[in-house]
Enzyme design. Structure first.
Site, PDB file in Angstrom:
ATOM      1  N   ASP A  76       0.833  -1.199   0.000  1.00 25.28           N
ATOM      2  CA  ASP A  76       0.000   0.000   0.000  1.00 25.28           C
ATOM      3  C   ASP A  76       0.872   1.254   0.000  1.00 25.28           C
ATOM      4  OD1 ASP A  76      -2.327   1.828   0.692  1.00 25.28           O
ATOM      5  OD2 ASP A  76      -3.305  -0.112   0.906  1.00 25.28           O
ATOM      6  N   HIS A 110      -3.807   6.166   2.971  1.00 22.15           N
ATOM      7  CA  HIS A 110      -4.550   4.950   2.641  1.00 22.15           C
ATOM      8  C   HIS A 110      -4.018   3.730   3.396  1.00 22.15           C
ATOM      9  CE1 HIS A 110      -5.923   1.656  -0.037  1.00 22.15           C
ATOM     10  NE2 HIS A 110      -6.883   2.485  -0.420  1.00 22.15           N
ATOM     11  N   TYR A 141      -7.785 -12.210 -10.801  1.00 25.89           N
ATOM     12  CA  TYR A 141      -7.020 -13.414 -11.125  1.00 25.89           C
ATOM     13  C   TYR A 141      -7.566 -14.573 -10.298  1.00 25.89           C
ATOM     14  CZ  TYR A 141      -3.622 -10.093 -13.077  1.00 25.89           C
ATOM     15  OH  TYR A 141      -3.017  -9.094 -13.790  1.00 25.89           O
ATOM     16  N   SER A 172     -23.646  20.639  17.101  1.00 29.54           N
ATOM     17  CA  SER A 172     -24.598  20.681  18.206  1.00 29.54           C
ATOM     18  C   SER A 172     -25.716  21.654  17.849  1.00 29.54           C
ATOM     19  CB  SER A 172     -23.890  21.138  19.492  1.00 29.54           C
ATOM     20  OG  SER A 172     -24.821  21.292  20.550  1.00 29.54           O
TER      21      SER A 172
END
Length: 509
Positions: free
Chosen positions: A121, A154, A259, A308
């Protein structure tokens, strides 16, 4: 991956350190000059202030102050200073919905030291409060930077789903006790793309490092014969490769997920419904939680939001591209935001639809609004982006139900805040994939004599069937289930998974 950073309410409010717009009857700490406490208290009482907490040891006190009293204090010679009585929140730990959804909380990770997961990654924030205690090593492709940093965010998010620590802060991962071995191969820089050849080289690095499970929250639409052969060889070598099915929301195949030797993972939401962005085709094998997944990102890089209205707190998601800040004002209903709202000094409540989020926020800002709340027009949280539009006011998204509740409180005070945080909600099959990889490692750790193919078959056999009965193109065999797979192997042994290993029950562990 959809790079929409969302927020954890308590973490944001704890970290936020910016000046609030003054509202009536907010709490402030007043520091008295020596011997002037009684005079200041008498003056404040005459102006309608309410003593909240006396701090005599510190020659100070906390008051709930109306606006006129606060103004008067700035000119009072008996006052040393006035400061906001800042809120403090519990440092609590959140269990993301995906953890119980895949039954990870029902299987012990006490023996995961016999398994190594390789994450290919964008890197890993080694300094992260929820990741720094893991058993982790790594390597990086040339030009991507150190494996222990993550400029893209990521990889750190993926790693958190697999192995965020149970340490009373942040979140917990599927394997939360620091026993699992992680190996990080950084193949992406901040731009978030690389080549097929780089992925093959990363696969080789994972294999050399002794990884049994490989997580690849990545992919592309073009098939590579060399890549296909490399993953087939890795399968023969005993590796279980797991990859994201893709986020285009169509039936196109994505690689390496498609695959034969790789497990293709689709995304579902917290209600176990197929995510509309998740690709569907004949290669989809398993599903994992992939909508609004809360996990770690590099420290301080998340946009964390809180809202809020009428003293009721709501979970909010910062609009991607919105500025940090905090603003308060009376809530006003600005409809769909297609026309400029007379919102001077107010917080705009806007409904999703017809025009872009950015245009809605701009209409609010141009009408004098200090913040924008956009509520969804469908079920679920609102993940939004302002794109390239630059605005000056904080803007957040909330659910349709919360928007309906807020409509009942139009005219009451509202506050919107966005600040930096360490955790974020991401969407994508990239987020679903580590749920499957984490479960595969967790289950395999209890049955180390099983082969990769037997573990894969057991996960298929025990997945919670979703959508069309049996395997389907949208969710595959279904939602991966850790306890069901472990129980299945304990009862039937590894041979039930398609191999010739004859161990059963405790003897297979």
């Amino acid at each position: 991956m959809r790079t929409l950073l969302q927020a954890v309410l308590s973490a944001m409010l704890l970290a936020l350190c910016i000046t609030a717009t003054t509202q009536a009857n907010e709490r402030y700490i007043v520091k008295f000059k020596e011997g002037k406490e009684s005079a200041v208290k008498a003056a404040l009482d005459a102006q309608g202030a309410k003593l909240a907490l006396d701090l005599p040891k510190h020659n100070a006190a906390a008051f709930s102050l109306p606006a006129q009293a606060l103004t008067g204090l700035s000119h009072n010679p008996n006052v040393e200073y006035v400061e906001q009585d800042a809120k403090r929140y519990l440092m609590s730990q959140t269990v993301p919905y995906g953890i119980p959804l895949v039954q990870a909380d029902q299987v012990s990770d006490s023996v995961t030291a016999n398994i190594k997961v390789c994450i290919i990654d964008s890197g890993y924030d080694l300094a992260h409060e929820d990741l720094s205690g893991n058993r982790v090593e790594g390597a990086n492709d040339s030009g991507t930077g150190n494996w222990f940093t993550d400029e893209n965010h990521h990889g750190t998010h993926v790693a958190g789903t697999i192995a965020a620590l149970s340490n009373d802060v942040g979140v917990v991962g599927i394997n939360p006790h620091g026993n699992l071995n992680l190996y990080i191969v950084k193949v992406f820089n901040a731009d978030g793309w690389g080549y097929s050849s780089g992925l093959i080289a990363a696969l080789d690095v994972c294999e050399a490092a002794g990884a049994k499970v490989i997580n690849m929250s990545l992919g592309g639409s073009i098939k590579s014969r060399t890549e296909d052969a490399a993953f087939a060889a890795a399968e023969t070598a005993g590796i279980l490769s797991i990859a994201a099915a893709g986020n285009d929301g169509n039936s196109r195949y994505s690689y390496p997920a498609s695959y034969r030797s790789v497990v293709s993972v689709a995304a579902v939401d917290e209600n176990k419904q197929h995510a509309d962005f998740s690709q569907y085709n004949s290669q989809v094998e398993l599903s994992g939680p992939g909508v609004g997944v809360l996990s770690s990102v590099p420290m301080g890089t998340a946009l964390v939001a809180a809202t809020s209205v009428a003293n009721h707190d709501y979970l909010a998601i910062a609009m991607e591209g919105a500025p940090t800040g905090i603003a308060s004002g009376v809530l006003i209903d600005c409809g769909s935001g297609e026309q400029q709202c007379d919102a001077a000094g107010k917080v705009c409540l806007l409904q999703r639809g017809n025009i872009s989020f950015a245009d809605k926020v701009l209409a609010c800002e141009q009408g004098g609004g200090v913040a924008a709340i956009i509520y969804n027009n469908t079920a679920g949280q609102l993940n939004g982006t302002l794109g390239t539009t630059v605005t000056a006011i904080p803007a957040v998204g909330v659910t349709a139900d919360d928007g309906a509740a807020m409509l009942l409180d139009v005219g009451n005070d509202a506050t919107v805040a966005i600040g930096p945080g360490n955790y974020a909600y991401f969407d994508g099959t990239s987020m679903a994939t580590p749920h499957v990889a984490g479960v595969a490692a967790l289950v395999w750790s209890h049955f180390p004599l099983c082969t990769n193919k037997q573990i894969r078959a057991a996960l298929q056999q025990t997945a919670e069937d979703l959508d069309t009965a049996g395997r389907d193109n949208y969710t595959g065999f279904g939602l991966v289930q850790a306890k069901a797979a472990a129980d299945y192997l304990a009862l039937n042994g590894c041979t039930a998974g398609g191999g010739n290993n004859t161990c059963k029950g405790k003897h297979c562990r």
